[in-house]
Every structure is written in structure tokens, then in C-alpha cells.
Scaffold this motif. Structure first.
Motif, PDB file in Angstrom:
ATOM      1  N   GLN A   1       1.660   6.754   3.044  1.00 23.38           N
ATOM      2  CA  GLN A   1       2.935   6.169   3.473  1.00 23.38           C
ATOM      3  C   GLN A   1       3.491   6.502   4.955  1.00 23.38           C
ATOM      4  O   GLN A   1       4.313   5.792   5.573  1.00 23.38           O
ATOM      5  CB  GLN A   1       3.847   6.493   2.404  1.00 23.38           C
ATOM      6  CG  GLN A   1       5.342   5.959   2.438  1.00 23.38           C
ATOM      7  CD  GLN A   1       5.289   4.456   2.264  1.00 23.38           C
ATOM      8  OE1 GLN A   1       5.423   3.998   1.265  1.00 23.38           O
ATOM      9  NE2 GLN A   1       5.202   3.719   3.526  1.00 23.38           N
ATOM     10  N   ILE A   2       3.446   7.634   5.181  1.00 27.68           N
ATOM     11  CA  ILE A   2       4.036   8.283   6.534  1.00 27.68           C
ATOM     12  C   ILE A   2       3.015   7.751   7.693  1.00 27.68           C
ATOM     13  O   ILE A   2       3.930   7.000   8.593  1.00 27.68           O
ATOM     14  CB  ILE A   2       3.708   9.808   6.673  1.00 27.68           C
ATOM     15  CG1 ILE A   2       4.578  10.532   5.729  1.00 27.68           C
ATOM     16  CG2 ILE A   2       4.232  10.110   8.095  1.00 27.68           C
ATOM     17  CD1 ILE A   2       4.370  11.973   5.572  1.00 27.68           C
TER      18      ILE A   2
ATOM     19  N   GLN B   1      -1.583   9.481  -1.077  1.00 27.01           N
ATOM     20  CA  GLN B   1      -0.675   8.169  -1.018  1.00 27.01           C
ATOM     21  C   GLN B   1       0.322   8.337  -0.141  1.00 27.01           C
ATOM     22  O   GLN B   1       1.120   7.663   0.549  1.00 27.01           O
ATOM     23  CB  GLN B   1      -0.106   8.078  -2.482  1.00 27.01           C
ATOM     24  CG  GLN B   1      -1.220   7.437  -3.331  1.00 27.01           C
ATOM     25  CD  GLN B   1      -0.997   7.230  -4.887  1.00 27.01           C
ATOM     26  OE1 GLN B   1       0.170   6.794  -5.040  1.00 27.01           O
ATOM     27  NE2 GLN B   1      -1.626   7.457  -5.783  1.00 27.01           N
ATOM     28  N   TYR B   2       1.062   9.759  -0.424  1.00 33.87           N
ATOM     29  CA  TYR B   2       2.153   9.953   0.566  1.00 33.87           C
ATOM     30  C   TYR B   2       1.886   9.868   1.925  1.00 33.87           C
ATOM     31  O   TYR B   2       2.686   9.586   2.819  1.00 33.87           O
ATOM     32  CB  TYR B   2       2.829  11.647   0.079  1.00 33.87           C
ATOM     33  CG  TYR B   2       3.926  11.946   0.894  1.00 33.87           C
ATOM     34  CD1 TYR B   2       5.316  11.714   0.481  1.00 33.87           C
ATOM     35  CD2 TYR B   2       3.869  12.833   2.092  1.00 33.87           C
ATOM     36  CE1 TYR B   2       6.269  12.293   1.050  1.00 33.87           C
ATOM     37  CE2 TYR B   2       4.780  13.283   2.525  1.00 33.87           C
ATOM     38  CZ  TYR B   2       6.091  13.050   2.110  1.00 33.87           C
ATOM     39  OH  TYR B   2       7.278  13.257   3.209  1.00 33.87           O
TER      40      TYR B   2
ATOM     41  N   PRO C   1      -2.049  11.660  -5.038  1.00 36.54           N
ATOM     42  CA  PRO C   1      -0.658  11.582  -4.951  1.00 36.54           C
ATOM     43  C   PRO C   1      -0.317  12.180  -3.413  1.00 36.54           C
ATOM     44  O   PRO C   1       0.454  11.606  -2.713  1.00 36.54           O
ATOM     45  CB  PRO C   1       0.025  12.413  -5.842  1.00 36.54           C
ATOM     46  CG  PRO C   1      -0.764  12.355  -7.274  1.00 36.54           C
ATOM     47  CD  PRO C   1      -2.040  12.290  -6.402  1.00 36.54           C
ATOM     48  N   ARG C   2      -0.907  13.041  -3.376  1.00 37.78           N
ATOM     49  CA  ARG C   2      -0.694  13.490  -1.651  1.00 37.78           C
ATOM     50  C   ARG C   2      -1.176  12.737  -0.574  1.00 37.78           C
ATOM     51  O   ARG C   2      -0.629  12.435   0.318  1.00 37.78           O
ATOM     52  CB  ARG C   2      -1.475  14.918  -1.447  1.00 37.78           C
ATOM     53  CG  ARG C   2      -1.302  15.356  -0.013  1.00 37.78           C
ATOM     54  CD  ARG C   2      -2.082  16.814   0.210  1.00 37.78           C
ATOM     55  NE  ARG C   2      -1.856  17.119   1.666  1.00 37.78           N
ATOM     56  CZ  ARG C   2      -0.775  17.359   2.278  1.00 37.78           C
ATOM     57  NH1 ARG C   2       0.229  17.739   1.344  1.00 37.78           N
ATOM     58  NH2 ARG C   2      -0.749  17.697   3.455  1.00 37.78           N
TER      59      ARG C   2
ATOM     60  N   TYR D   1       0.224  -0.590   1.899  1.00 40.03           N
ATOM     61  CA  TYR D   1       1.557  -0.133   2.142  1.00 40.03           C
ATOM     62  C   TYR D   1       2.246  -0.868   3.263  1.00 40.03           C
ATOM     63  O   TYR D   1       1.665  -1.185   4.406  1.00 40.03           O
ATOM     64  CB  TYR D   1       1.561   1.506   2.808  1.00 40.03           C
ATOM     65  CG  TYR D   1       0.957   2.475   1.967  1.00 40.03           C
ATOM     66  CD1 TYR D   1       1.863   3.264   1.159  1.00 40.03           C
ATOM     67  CD2 TYR D   1      -0.359   2.626   1.636  1.00 40.03           C
ATOM     68  CE1 TYR D   1       1.398   4.193   0.355  1.00 40.03           C
ATOM     69  CE2 TYR D   1      -0.801   3.497   0.791  1.00 40.03           C
ATOM     70  CZ  TYR D   1      -0.075   4.165   0.197  1.00 40.03           C
ATOM     71  OH  TYR D   1      -0.565   5.103  -0.677  1.00 40.03           O
TER      72      TYR D   1
ATOM     73  N   LEU E   1       3.819  16.098  -5.422  1.00 33.16           N
ATOM     74  CA  LEU E   1       3.649  14.967  -4.544  1.00 33.16           C
ATOM     75  C   LEU E   1       3.062  15.587  -3.337  1.00 33.16           C
ATOM     76  O   LEU E   1       1.960  15.227  -2.438  1.00 33.16           O
ATOM     77  CB  LEU E   1       4.722  14.355  -3.865  1.00 33.16           C
ATOM     78  CG  LEU E   1       5.248  13.180  -5.310  1.00 33.16           C
ATOM     79  CD1 LEU E   1       6.540  12.514  -4.821  1.00 33.16           C
ATOM     80  CD2 LEU E   1       4.255  12.251  -5.406  1.00 33.16           C
ATOM     81  N   LEU E   2       3.379  17.030  -2.962  1.00 32.88           N
ATOM     82  CA  LEU E   2       3.029  17.486  -1.653  1.00 32.88           C
ATOM     83  C   LEU E   2       2.415  18.840  -1.916  1.00 32.88           C
ATOM     84  O   LEU E   2       2.425  19.652  -3.064  1.00 32.88           O
ATOM     85  CB  LEU E   2       4.242  17.894  -0.716  1.00 32.88           C
ATOM     86  CG  LEU E   2       4.558  16.533  -0.160  1.00 32.88           C
ATOM     87  CD1 LEU E   2       6.193  17.058   0.763  1.00 32.88           C
ATOM     88  CD2 LEU E   2       3.743  15.860   0.813  1.00 32.88           C
TER      89      LEU E   2
END
Length: 324
Positions: free
Chosen positions: A250-251, A246-247, A243-244, A219, A82-83
């Protein structure tokens, strides 16, 4: 490349590197040297290491699906983290931006608070997710306040929208209503993210299909388990949302929660979105918003402009619900 079959990956990578823009993205976004890429293509390297493969996928979100398929043929157990490393995350959320955001939240007058917070976040967000000027569409939608305290939330409405690097924000007459038929409505209703990597092929999630957008992500903007609206990003490229990314989005959705007042958040059991009419049907009604506001203020001299605007938007929502 060991006993695994990396031929599909080698062929795909060779094809991608024929494009100078792709080579430049890899150079800018990764620490993978050109000689390393050449060894991957030739088969001189027995097996690319997982960290650099992840970095390559993160650098080329528009090609992520095809690259993953090629990698899986050789490494079925490959998992994309994810990161990336902490340094990259610090670049995407720099400390000076966070300090400015907190100062703006603490010191901005109430009547300018929402717009100041959102504009600051939008400007940082466009620099973070669109360094190559792809003309992404970034939008914040808000739950439409019900006419009575006990009534459910039945729609969300676009509040601020911009195309990256154009600095042109949404006008009042173009703040469309959305409901259960939209990805934004899906995100608000379920209080979870909705990711559509190809809007033309999506069969499960509700999503509008504008001709100039190929992928979208939404989101919810939440506080204490309640929801005020959502952040939506659309891209002209399919498979854009790694994926990164997307994370990171979200933040930024969490940060947008600073812009909203506590009373603008609703518990999930009050969110009962209905379908809204198509945008072409909404436009004639939205063009009358200022006339409605003035009429309401003339009818009741005690109404402030903010109160009159809220009543006018509620009138339009009721009209659209009748149309639906």
C-alpha cells in the motif's frame, strides 16, 4: 505448553523445519533461535510469545494460513499485528531510496519523469518483497483516457510490467487492456485494495487465473481521492500476502502516485469499467499499435507522437468494447 493444546502447532512446525529453505527463511527474517524452535516443538516452552509468533508468520507468508489455524487452536484470541517493529519498516523503506525518489521526482525532465519514477520504485520493490527470487510479477496499470472530456473511464491498460530480478519490461504490443473482469479493475473501480490468496479458489473477487500464478494483490494509485490506475503484484505461491506485506505494498502504491500527472487522476464517479475481451483476442489488435500510430501521424501532421499514441490506444479500446 500450559493448559492450551499446542499439539497441532508443534506438529506443523516440526514438519516445516524439515525443509532447509524454510529454516533459512526463519533464520534470515526473524530473531528466533534454533534452540527456541526446538523448545516450541518439544513442548518445553509453555507458550510461544506473541511477538515471535507474529515474526514467524511474517517470515513464512506461504504457510501463514496453516500456521494461523494451528495457533488459533491453542490461542483463539491471537491477533496478527499489521506491522513489526520500526527497524523492519525502515529496512523496507530505506532513507537513501526515499531521497533518490524525491530527487528523481524533482529533477527528471518531463518526458522521462514517469518511466524514471516507476523504474526506481520497481527496483526497490523487488529487493524488498522478493529477496528469494520467487519470480513475482509486478505491474502498473493506468486508467485509459476517455476520448472526450465528459466520457467515463471504461478500462485500464498495462503500462509497465516486470518479473522480479529479470529486468525485462513490457513491450507496447503486450500492454493488455483490463476491465471489470480483472482484479486490477476491481481495485480501480472501488478505490480499494483487492487481495486474492489463492486464485484457483477465489469465488468473490474477479481475478485472472494464469497457470504460473497462485495469489495476487492490487492497490489503487490515488491522489486527493481520485485514481489514476493500480499496482498489481502476483506470486507463484498461495497465501503469499501477509498483513505486513499488504501494508508495505500500500505504501509503494502511494509512492507510485508521484509518477502520474494531475490530469491522469479521475474522480470515482467517472470510473465505469466494462469487461475487456480475453488476452488471446486482444493480441492481434495490439500487434498493430505502431502501424496505427504512424497512420494517424500521416493523416494529421499536427499530431505529436504522444497524441497519436493516445488516439491509437483509444481506437483499440473502442474495438475491444465492441468485441465484449
Amino acid at each position: 505448553m500450559s493448559g492450551q493444546d499446542w499439539s497441532a502447532f508443534r506438529a506443523l512446525l516440526k514438519e516445516l523445519l524439515r525443509d532447509s529453505a524454510t529454516r533459512r527463511l526463519i533464520e534470515q527474517r526473524t530473531d528466533i533461535a534454533p534452540r527456541t524452535l526446538a523448545r516450541w516443538i518439544s513442548g518445553e516452552t509453555e507458550e510461544p510469545d506473541s511477538k515471535r509468533l507474529s515474526s514467524l508468520l511474517d517470515a513464512l507468508p506461504q504457510h501463514q494460513s496453516s500456521l494461523l489455524m494451528a495457533i488459533y487452536k491453542a490461542r483463539p484470541d491471537f491477533h496478527l499485528p499489521l506491522l513489526d517493529n520500526t527497524r523492519r519498516l525502515a529496512e523496507d523503506l530505506p532513507l537513501d531510496f526515499l531521497v533518490r525518489l524525491l530527487e528523481t521526482n524533482a529533477n527528471t525532465p518531463h518526458n522521462l519523469h514517469f518511466i524514471s519514477i516507476v523504474h526506481l520504485i520497481f527496483l526497490q520493490l523487488q529487493a524488498t518483497i522478493d529477496p528469494n527470487h520467487l519470480d513475482l510479477l509486478i505491474m502498473v496499470a493506468q486508467c485509459t483516457p476517455p476520448a472526450t472530456p465528459d466520457a467515463p473511464v471504461q478500462s485500464v491498460r498495462e503500462i509497465i510490467k516486470m518479473t522480479t530480478h529479470q529486468q525485462q519490461f513490457l513491450q507496447a504490443g503486450a500492454r493488455f487492456f483490463m476491465g471489470a473482469e480483472s482484479l486490477s479493475g476491481y481495485s480501480v473501480s472501488l478505490c480499494q485494495a483487492g487481495i486474492v490468496q489463492n486464485v484457483r479458489e477465489e469465488q468473490h473477487l474477479p481475478v485472472l487465473r494464469p497457470s504460473n500464478k497462485s495469489s495476487a494483490a492490487a492497490y489503487p494509485i490515488q491522489r486527493g481521492g481520485h485514481v489514476a490506475g493500480c499496482l498489481t503484484v502476483s506470486s507463484p505461491q498461495p497465501d503469499f500476502f501477509s498483513p505486513r506485506l499488504q501494508y508495505i505494498l500500500q505504501i509503494y502504491a502511494h509512492l507510485l502516485g508521484l509518477a502520474f500527472e494531475t490530469h491522469q487522476f479521475y474522480p470515482p464517479d467517472r470510473i465505469r469499467l466494462r469487461s475487456m475481451p480475453a488476452r488471446d483476442m486482444q493480441r492481434p489488435y495490439l500487434a498493430t499499435i505502431q502501424e496505427r500510430v504512424l497512420h494517424l501521424m500521416q493523416q494529421n501532421a499536427l499530431l505529436s507522437r504522444v497524441q497519436a499514441e493516445q488516439c491509437a490506444w483509444q481506437q483499440l479500446e473502442e474495438a475491444f468494447l465492441d468485441l465484449s
